[in-house]
Design a protein around this motif. Structure first.
Motif, PDB file in Angstrom:
ATOM      1  N   SER A 134       1.077  -1.101  -0.008  1.00  0.00           N
ATOM      2  CA  SER A 134       0.019  -0.045  -0.121  1.00  0.00           C
ATOM      3  C   SER A 134       0.953   1.082   0.006  1.00  0.00           C
ATOM      4  N   PRO A 135       0.546   2.247  -1.080  1.00  0.00           N
ATOM      5  CA  PRO A 135      -0.177   2.183  -1.823  1.00  0.00           C
ATOM      6  C   PRO A 135       0.162   0.916  -3.014  1.00  0.00           C
ATOM      7  N   SER A 136      -0.912   0.471  -3.774  1.00  0.00           N
ATOM      8  CA  SER A 136      -0.454  -0.647  -4.764  1.00  0.00           C
ATOM      9  C   SER A 136      -0.197   0.142  -6.035  1.00  0.00           C
ATOM     10  N   ARG A 137      -0.654   1.479  -6.311  1.00  0.00           N
ATOM     11  CA  ARG A 137      -0.705   2.130  -7.594  1.00  0.00           C
ATOM     12  C   ARG A 137      -0.095   3.406  -7.134  1.00  0.00           C
ATOM     13  N   LEU A 138       0.888   3.929  -7.931  1.00  0.00           N
ATOM     14  CA  LEU A 138       1.076   5.507  -7.518  1.00  0.00           C
ATOM     15  C   LEU A 138       1.595   6.205  -8.885  1.00  0.00           C
ATOM     16  N   PRO A 190       5.516 -13.654   8.406  1.00  0.00           N
ATOM     17  CA  PRO A 190       3.975 -13.812   8.527  1.00  0.00           C
ATOM     18  C   PRO A 190       3.430 -12.735   9.747  1.00  0.00           C
ATOM     19  N   GLY A 191       2.465 -12.236   9.180  1.00  0.00           N
ATOM     20  CA  GLY A 191       1.598 -11.463  10.318  1.00  0.00           C
ATOM     21  C   GLY A 191       2.361 -10.226  10.544  1.00  0.00           C
ATOM     22  N   VAL A 192       3.290  -9.646   9.741  1.00  0.00           N
ATOM     23  CA  VAL A 192       4.122  -8.341   9.987  1.00  0.00           C
ATOM     24  C   VAL A 192       3.864  -7.299   8.938  1.00  0.00           C
ATOM     25  N   THR A 193       3.855  -6.269   9.366  1.00  0.00           N
ATOM     26  CA  THR A 193       3.817  -4.934   8.417  1.00  0.00           C
ATOM     27  C   THR A 193       4.942  -4.327   8.468  1.00  0.00           C
ATOM     28  N   VAL A 194       5.716  -3.925   7.339  1.00  0.00           N
ATOM     29  CA  VAL A 194       6.837  -3.044   7.283  1.00  0.00           C
ATOM     30  C   VAL A 194       6.921  -1.921   6.565  1.00  0.00           C
ATOM     31  N   ASP A 195       7.156  -0.745   7.125  1.00  0.00           N
ATOM     32  CA  ASP A 195       7.218   0.367   6.306  1.00  0.00           C
ATOM     33  C   ASP A 195       8.616   0.594   5.557  1.00  0.00           C
ATOM     34  N   ALA A 196       8.511   0.604   4.175  1.00  0.00           N
ATOM     35  CA  ALA A 196       9.925   0.604   3.408  1.00  0.00           C
ATOM     36  C   ALA A 196       9.810   1.866   2.570  1.00  0.00           C
ATOM     37  N   THR A 197      10.997   2.535   2.503  1.00  0.00           N
ATOM     38  CA  THR A 197      11.287   3.534   1.983  1.00  0.00           C
ATOM     39  C   THR A 197      12.474   3.507   0.765  1.00  0.00           C
ATOM     40  N   GLY A 198      12.498   4.496  -0.178  1.00  0.00           N
ATOM     41  CA  GLY A 198      13.383   4.296  -1.342  1.00  0.00           C
ATOM     42  C   GLY A 198      13.145   5.413  -2.433  1.00  0.00           C
ATOM     43  N   HIS A 199      13.207   5.002  -3.668  1.00  0.00           N
ATOM     44  CA  HIS A 199      12.912   5.852  -4.513  1.00  0.00           C
ATOM     45  C   HIS A 199      12.551   5.230  -5.939  1.00  0.00           C
ATOM     46  N   VAL A 200      11.761   5.815  -6.703  1.00  0.00           N
ATOM     47  CA  VAL A 200      11.164   5.340  -8.176  1.00  0.00           C
ATOM     48  C   VAL A 200      12.112   6.164  -9.176  1.00  0.00           C
ATOM     49  N   SER A 201      12.561   5.305 -10.139  1.00  0.00           N
ATOM     50  CA  SER A 201      13.308   6.169 -11.089  1.00  0.00           C
ATOM     51  C   SER A 201      12.735   5.939 -12.559  1.00  0.00           C
ATOM     52  N   VAL A 202      12.499   6.794 -13.387  1.00  0.00           N
ATOM     53  CA  VAL A 202      11.513   6.867 -14.449  1.00  0.00           C
ATOM     54  C   VAL A 202      12.626   7.285 -15.736  1.00  0.00           C
ATOM     55  N   PRO A 203      12.716   6.506 -16.799  1.00  0.00           N
ATOM     56  CA  PRO A 203      13.646   7.227 -17.876  1.00  0.00           C
ATOM     57  C   PRO A 203      13.205   8.585 -18.280  1.00  0.00           C
ATOM     58  N   ASP A 204      14.100   9.522 -18.559  1.00  0.00           N
ATOM     59  CA  ASP A 204      13.946  10.827 -19.019  1.00  0.00           C
ATOM     60  C   ASP A 204      13.189  11.113 -20.670  1.00  0.00           C
ATOM     61  N   GLY A 225       8.347  -8.730  -4.128  1.00  0.00           N
ATOM     62  CA  GLY A 225       8.231 -10.051  -3.585  1.00  0.00           C
ATOM     63  C   GLY A 225       7.005 -10.470  -4.341  1.00  0.00           C
ATOM     64  N   THR A 226       6.004 -11.083  -3.823  1.00  0.00           N
ATOM     65  CA  THR A 226       4.759 -11.797  -4.572  1.00  0.00           C
ATOM     66  C   THR A 226       3.699 -10.704  -4.743  1.00  0.00           C
ATOM     67  N   ALA A 227       3.808  -9.535  -4.513  1.00  0.00           N
ATOM     68  CA  ALA A 227       3.016  -8.326  -4.762  1.00  0.00           C
ATOM     69  C   ALA A 227       3.474  -7.812  -5.879  1.00  0.00           C
ATOM     70  N   THR A 228       2.490  -6.600  -6.422  1.00  0.00           N
ATOM     71  CA  THR A 228       2.872  -5.925  -7.453  1.00  0.00           C
ATOM     72  C   THR A 228       2.460  -4.338  -7.225  1.00  0.00           C
ATOM     73  N   LEU A 229       3.527  -3.514  -7.518  1.00  0.00           N
ATOM     74  CA  LEU A 229       3.511  -1.915  -7.233  1.00  0.00           C
ATOM     75  C   LEU A 229       3.369  -1.559  -8.909  1.00  0.00           C
ATOM     76  N   VAL A 230       2.263  -0.949  -9.271  1.00  0.00           N
ATOM     77  CA  VAL A 230       1.913  -0.514 -10.349  1.00  0.00           C
ATOM     78  C   VAL A 230       2.529   1.173 -10.709  1.00  0.00           C
ATOM     79  N   VAL A 231       3.239   1.293 -11.209  1.00  0.00           N
ATOM     80  CA  VAL A 231       3.766   2.605 -11.549  1.00  0.00           C
ATOM     81  C   VAL A 231       3.113   3.394 -12.654  1.00  0.00           C
ATOM     82  N   VAL A 232       2.335   4.536 -12.698  1.00  0.00           N
ATOM     83  CA  VAL A 232       1.819   5.026 -14.043  1.00  0.00           C
ATOM     84  C   VAL A 232       2.556   6.378 -14.286  1.00  0.00           C
ATOM     85  N   VAL A 233       2.883   6.614 -15.197  1.00  0.00           N
ATOM     86  CA  VAL A 233       3.381   7.820 -15.869  1.00  0.00           C
ATOM     87  C   VAL A 233       2.272   8.860 -16.806  1.00  0.00           C
ATOM     88  N   LEU A 234       1.861   9.657 -16.293  1.00  0.00           N
ATOM     89  CA  LEU A 234       0.694  10.409 -17.217  1.00  0.00           C
ATOM     90  C   LEU A 234       1.522  11.154 -18.134  1.00  0.00           C
TER      91      LEU A 234
END
Length: 221
Positions: free
Chosen positions: A112-116, A170-184, A199-208
């Motif tokens: 979460s969020p699963s889309r950004l 299992p049963g744990v929630t982790v807050d993770a930080t970092g960066h997203v790099s999109v080609p120029d 991992g086994t989840a998917t993060l959808v990155v949308v560039v409008l």
């Protein structure tokens, strides 16, 4: 149907009943005899054992007087119950029998969020990752996926970089930080999308589409 709890003797005991599935849904069918003189509805059963808490199993069957039938039994355990075999006693309609809960692996990672929304270049990232399954899930610190434009995969990657690798228990929630790099050098008049495996989840990155011009000219696709 027996009105008092009784346990089958070892000499004539049938093989243990096997209930198999993921922690939240283990199923089996059990043979039950109604020894009474009227029809009976069996609505529940009890599971107890040294390694699992006593729990009530879901049952739904109606047996005619003096009849024997198969009764579906469904057991639910805590979602984080580790995979493996758990010997238990299963009591249905006053009769207790040996049983085994065969818990299978359940991979259920949520992000979460699963889309950004992202822009060309690099931007900070903050996500919450929850392991709702029953096995540890490692997540690499560098994650990449190809960009899709108008339903066509291109030759450019979006990169997600975490500040450190993470293993979510299992049963744990982790807050993770970092960066997203999109080609120029994306076409600014189109919408682009990448599905990053976390991992086994998917993060959808949308560039409008935007009014900004790419730093390097590319042929429109």
């Amino acid at each position: 149907m027996a009105t008092k709890r009784r346990t089958t003797k070892a000499a004539d005991a049938p093989p243990p009943i096997l209930l198999r599935g993921t922690p939240r849904h283990l199923d089996a069918t059990v043979s039950v005899t109604n020894e009474g003189d009227r029809a009976v509805t069996v609505r529940s059963a009890t599971v107890r054992g040294p390694d699992v808490r006593t729990t009530t199993a879901r049952v739904g069957a109606r047996l005619a007087a003096g009849s024997t039938g198969t009764v579906p039994v469904s057991v639910s355990l805590p979602a984080s119950t580790a995979p493996g075999s758990y010997p238990v006693e299963l009591e249905v309609a006053g009769v207790a029998r040996d049983a085994v809960l065969q818990v299978e692996a359940d991979l259920d990672l949520r992000i979460s969020p699963s889309r950004l929304l992202a822009q060309r270049g690099q931007q900070p990232l903050s996500v919450r990752i929850t392991n709702a399954g029953n096995v540890s899930v490692p997540i690499a610190s560098v994650l990449r996926a190809r960009l899709w434009t108008n339903g066509v995969v291109g030759d450019l990657d979006v990169e997600v970089g975490l500040d450190s690798p993470v293993t979510v228990e299992p049963g744990v929630t982790v807050d993770a930080t970092g960066h997203v790099s999109v080609p120029d050098d994306l076409d600014p008049t189109r919408r682009h999308q990448a599905r990053i495996p976390v991992g086994t989840a998917t993060l959808v990155v949308v560039v409008l589409p935007s009014d900004e011009k790419p730093t390097t000219a590319r042929k429109s696709r």
